[in-house]
Scaffold this motif. Structure first.
Motif, PDB file in Angstrom:
ATOM      1  N   LEU A  97       0.652  -1.426  -0.348  1.00  0.00           N
ATOM      2  CA  LEU A  97       0.266   0.022   0.020  1.00  0.00           C
ATOM      3  C   LEU A  97       0.582   1.343  -0.115  1.00  0.00           C
ATOM      4  CD1 LEU A  97      -3.094  -0.752   2.454  1.00  0.00           C
ATOM      5  CD2 LEU A  97      -2.919  -0.979  -0.052  1.00  0.00           C
ATOM      6  N   ALA A  98       1.983   1.115  -0.100  1.00  0.00           N
ATOM      7  CA  ALA A  98       3.105   2.481   0.342  1.00  0.00           C
ATOM      8  C   ALA A  98       3.478   3.074  -0.861  1.00  0.00           C
ATOM      9  CB  ALA A  98       4.312   2.560   1.708  1.00  0.00           C
ATOM     10  N   LYS A  99       3.937   1.526  -1.273  1.00  0.00           N
ATOM     11  CA  LYS A  99       4.382   1.537  -2.419  1.00  0.00           C
ATOM     12  C   LYS A  99       3.063   2.253  -3.848  1.00  0.00           C
ATOM     13  CE  LYS A  99       6.277  -1.010  -6.864  1.00  0.00           C
ATOM     14  NZ  LYS A  99       6.627  -2.317  -6.879  1.00  0.00           N
ATOM     15  N   ALA A 100       2.182   1.616  -3.071  1.00  0.00           N
ATOM     16  CA  ALA A 100       1.512   2.377  -3.775  1.00  0.00           C
ATOM     17  C   ALA A 100       0.523   3.727  -4.749  1.00  0.00           C
ATOM     18  CB  ALA A 100      -0.084   1.365  -4.088  1.00  0.00           C
ATOM     19  N   GLY A 101       0.481   4.178  -2.703  1.00  0.00           N
ATOM     20  CA  GLY A 101       0.381   5.559  -2.365  1.00  0.00           C
ATOM     21  C   GLY A 101       1.623   6.377  -2.861  1.00  0.00           C
ATOM     22  N   TRP A 102       2.991   5.956  -3.236  1.00  0.00           N
ATOM     23  CA  TRP A 102       3.808   6.615  -4.152  1.00  0.00           C
ATOM     24  C   TRP A 102       3.722   6.588  -5.320  1.00  0.00           C
ATOM     25  CZ3 TRP A 102       7.823   5.708  -7.235  1.00  0.00           C
ATOM     26  CH2 TRP A 102       9.027   6.442  -7.518  1.00  0.00           C
ATOM     27  N   VAL A 103       3.766   5.561  -6.234  1.00  0.00           N
ATOM     28  CA  VAL A 103       3.288   5.577  -6.951  1.00  0.00           C
ATOM     29  C   VAL A 103       2.412   6.471  -7.133  1.00  0.00           C
ATOM     30  CG1 VAL A 103       3.244   4.409  -8.820  1.00  0.00           C
ATOM     31  CG2 VAL A 103       4.079   4.091  -8.004  1.00  0.00           C
ATOM     32  N   GLY A 104       0.844   6.478  -6.408  1.00  0.00           N
ATOM     33  CA  GLY A 104      -0.247   7.828  -7.235  1.00  0.00           C
ATOM     34  C   GLY A 104       0.149   9.180  -7.165  1.00  0.00           C
ATOM     35  N   LEU A 105       1.239   9.388  -6.389  1.00  0.00           N
ATOM     36  CA  LEU A 105       1.958  10.564  -5.584  1.00  0.00           C
ATOM     37  C   LEU A 105       2.165  11.407  -6.658  1.00  0.00           C
ATOM     38  CD1 LEU A 105       1.846  10.600  -1.760  1.00  0.00           C
ATOM     39  CD2 LEU A 105       0.281  11.876  -2.925  1.00  0.00           C
ATOM     40  N   LEU A 106       3.717  10.043  -6.910  1.00  0.00           N
ATOM     41  CA  LEU A 106       3.843  10.572  -8.185  1.00  0.00           C
ATOM     42  C   LEU A 106       3.365  11.100  -9.893  1.00  0.00           C
ATOM     43  CD1 LEU A 106       7.205  10.144  -9.317  1.00  0.00           C
ATOM     44  CD2 LEU A 106       6.773   8.270 -10.308  1.00  0.00           C
ATOM     45  N   ILE A 107       2.536  10.328  -9.896  1.00  0.00           N
ATOM     46  CA  ILE A 107       1.584  10.094 -11.289  1.00  0.00           C
ATOM     47  C   ILE A 107       0.859  11.177 -11.337  1.00  0.00           C
ATOM     48  CG2 ILE A 107      -0.219   9.424 -12.374  1.00  0.00           C
ATOM     49  CD1 ILE A 107       0.695   6.674 -12.159  1.00  0.00           C
ATOM     50  N   THR A 108      -0.231  11.981  -9.399  1.00  0.00           N
ATOM     51  CA  THR A 108      -0.350  13.551  -9.739  1.00  0.00           C
ATOM     52  C   THR A 108       0.646  14.172  -9.213  1.00  0.00           C
ATOM     53  OG1 THR A 108      -1.871  12.114  -8.011  1.00  0.00           O
ATOM     54  CG2 THR A 108      -1.529  14.446  -7.775  1.00  0.00           C
ATOM     55  N   ALA A 109       1.608  14.713  -8.906  1.00  0.00           N
ATOM     56  CA  ALA A 109       2.335  15.442  -9.176  1.00  0.00           C
ATOM     57  C   ALA A 109       3.421  15.831 -10.948  1.00  0.00           C
ATOM     58  CB  ALA A 109       4.356  14.968  -8.559  1.00  0.00           C
ATOM     59  N   ILE A 110       3.453  14.467 -11.504  1.00  0.00           N
ATOM     60  CA  ILE A 110       3.574  14.413 -13.415  1.00  0.00           C
ATOM     61  C   ILE A 110       2.696  15.087 -13.986  1.00  0.00           C
ATOM     62  CG2 ILE A 110       4.319  13.095 -15.071  1.00  0.00           C
ATOM     63  CD1 ILE A 110       5.181  11.535 -13.504  1.00  0.00           C
ATOM     64  N   ASN A 111       1.716  14.823 -13.411  1.00  0.00           N
ATOM     65  CA  ASN A 111       0.233  15.580 -13.846  1.00  0.00           C
ATOM     66  C   ASN A 111      -0.193  17.154 -13.696  1.00  0.00           C
ATOM     67  OD1 ASN A 111      -2.271  13.865 -15.588  1.00  0.00           O
ATOM     68  ND2 ASN A 111      -0.936  12.322 -14.370  1.00  0.00           N
ATOM     69  N   LEU A 112       0.946  17.152 -12.707  1.00  0.00           N
ATOM     70  CA  LEU A 112       0.274  18.624 -12.539  1.00  0.00           C
ATOM     71  C   LEU A 112       1.863  19.507 -12.360  1.00  0.00           C
ATOM     72  CD1 LEU A 112      -0.469  18.055  -8.696  1.00  0.00           C
ATOM     73  CD2 LEU A 112      -1.712  19.153 -10.652  1.00  0.00           C
ATOM     74  N   LEU A 113       2.528  18.686 -13.247  1.00  0.00           N
ATOM     75  CA  LEU A 113       3.152  20.113 -14.340  1.00  0.00           C
ATOM     76  C   LEU A 113       2.748  20.984 -14.910  1.00  0.00           C
ATOM     77  CD1 LEU A 113       5.761  17.040 -15.335  1.00  0.00           C
ATOM     78  CD2 LEU A 113       6.508  18.863 -13.367  1.00  0.00           C
ATOM     79  N   PRO A 114       2.445  22.390 -14.910  1.00  0.00           N
ATOM     80  CA  PRO A 114       2.181  23.429 -14.976  1.00  0.00           C
ATOM     81  C   PRO A 114       2.198  23.716 -16.992  1.00  0.00           C
ATOM     82  CG  PRO A 114       3.923  24.180 -14.044  1.00  0.00           C
ATOM     83  CD  PRO A 114       4.603  22.703 -14.268  1.00  0.00           C
ATOM     84  N   PHE A 115       2.239  22.734 -17.337  1.00  0.00           N
ATOM     85  CA  PHE A 115       2.381  22.868 -18.839  1.00  0.00           C
ATOM     86  C   PHE A 115       1.752  22.407 -19.533  1.00  0.00           C
ATOM     87  CE2 PHE A 115       7.025  22.806 -16.742  1.00  0.00           C
ATOM     88  CZ  PHE A 115       7.211  23.585 -16.480  1.00  0.00           C
ATOM     89  N   GLY A 116       1.218  22.590 -20.943  1.00  0.00           N
ATOM     90  CA  GLY A 116       0.581  22.204 -21.745  1.00  0.00           C
ATOM     91  C   GLY A 116      -0.575  21.908 -22.176  1.00  0.00           C
ATOM     92  N   GLN A 117      -1.111  20.187 -22.150  1.00  0.00           N
ATOM     93  CA  GLN A 117      -2.225  19.800 -21.951  1.00  0.00           C
ATOM     94  C   GLN A 117      -2.277  18.895 -20.594  1.00  0.00           C
ATOM     95  OE1 GLN A 117      -4.817  20.461 -23.452  1.00  0.00           O
ATOM     96  NE2 GLN A 117      -4.623  20.532 -25.709  1.00  0.00           N
ATOM     97  N   LEU A 118      -1.252  18.905 -19.817  1.00  0.00           N
ATOM     98  CA  LEU A 118      -0.959  18.195 -18.887  1.00  0.00           C
ATOM     99  C   LEU A 118      -2.079  18.691 -17.514  1.00  0.00           C
ATOM    100  CD1 LEU A 118       2.365  17.435 -18.389  1.00  0.00           C
ATOM    101  CD2 LEU A 118       1.420  16.309 -18.266  1.00  0.00           C
TER     102      LEU A 118
END
Length: 309
Positions: free
Chosen positions: A177-198
């Motif tokens: 579950l810690a791994k799932a939470g870590w990956v979920g946070l990473l994917i959320t952060a990548i999606n929040l990069l403030p560029f283009g269609q992200l």
């Protein structure tokens, strides 16, 4: 043309498999036996199911606001990744209509990361609480291991729940579950990069409007610095510049703007991005104790100008 529902189901199932067997599939160090596949299934299914829930919640955070505003959108396309320690590249939905204004763009854009942020934080806290601190043997050869990097949030929450942890002498035996939470946070952060269609691009463009085009390229220039810290961000710099684009396509303003409440929520989401952003997401054991390219450049500059460290 409506998307074929069987495509969504097949991709969902394949992503479940790549998540569950990411540690064994194509791994020459693990015997490819039926017994091992059964073992990895029972060990990893909490990671797979939980991360799929986070990804599904993220996409529903886009899909439901889109449907509310009458904007046609596809069901989620999950993206399996049959190699690497994570097992997926996330999920996407396809927006099929022109988004009418920036207020609608904000609601559709912010919904996904808001949902996955909340789910990932909850899952991470539960998972790290179930994890164990283990001592690192002094003679351990780290070169064959992979390490997950820390954000401000994961580091301080780990110290708070399991600490004090000296990572030079100890490591975390992470619960699935810690791994799932870590990956979920990473994917959320990548999606929040403030560029283009992200998603972050949708949010920041909705908040600041056309004036953001005056400084968004400067912000991208600062982001390039992270490519000197870890190769992951070099790949994302390339994808953003050539595919996702730095600037957002034009969307007309809403009659009354996005409103103060939405603007403040956008600020909260962007600050959250800074807290969950991981400068070095995946660290190879062979480079664990080695400085980054940025560190090498800094030392070269210091040596060149004759400044003592």
């Amino acid at each position: 043309m409506e998307s074929n529902k069987s495509t969504h189901v097949i991709l969902f199932f394949l992503t479940f498999l790549t998540l569950t067997y990411s540690d064994i599939f194509l791994n020459p160090d693990v015997p490819q036996t039926l017994t091992n596949y059964k073992l990895y299934f029972f060990v990893n299914w909490p990671y797979s199911v939980t991360l799929l829930l986070i990804l599904f919640g993220h996409e529903m955070g886009h899909y439901l606001p889109a449907r509310y505003y009458g904007v046609r959108a596809s069901l989620p396309y999950f993206i399996p990744l049959p190699f690497g320690p994570i097992g997926t590249m996330g999920a996407v939905i396809k927006i099929k209509d022109q988004i009418p204004n920036k207020k609608v763009l904000f609601d559709i854009g912010v919904g996904g990361p808001a949902v996955s942020l909340i789910l990932s934080l909850i899952v991470w806290i539960i998972g790290i609480s179930l994890s164990k601190v283990v001592e690192i043997p002094s003679d351990l050869d780290r070169s064959s291991f992979l390490f997950f990097g820390d954000s401000l949030f994961t580091y301080f929450s780990t110290q708070w729940i399991l600490g004090p942890v000296n990572f030079d002498l100890m490591d975390i035996q992470a619960h699935p579950l810690a791994k799932a939470g870590w990956v979920g946070l990473l994917i959320t952060a990548i999606n929040l990069l403030p560029f283009g269609q992200l998603d972050g691009g949708h949010v920041i463009y909705s908040m600041f409007g056309e004036s953001y085009r005056k400084w968004i390229h400067i912000l991208f220039g600062f982001f390039l610095i992270f490519a000197l810290i870890h190769f992951t961000w070099l790949i994302w710099c390339f994808l953003i510049y050539y595919l996702l684009r730095i600037e957002h396509p034009f969307i007309k303003d809403a009659i009354n703007g996005i409103g103060k409440t939405r603007f403040m929520f956008g600020v909260f989401i962007l600050v959250s991005f800074l807290i969950i952003f991981v400068p070095k997401p995946i660290i190879l054991g062979s480079e664990y104790d080695n400085p980054s390219l940025l560190g090498d450049l800094f030392r070269l500059i210091v040596k060149t100008v004759g400044i003592s460290e």
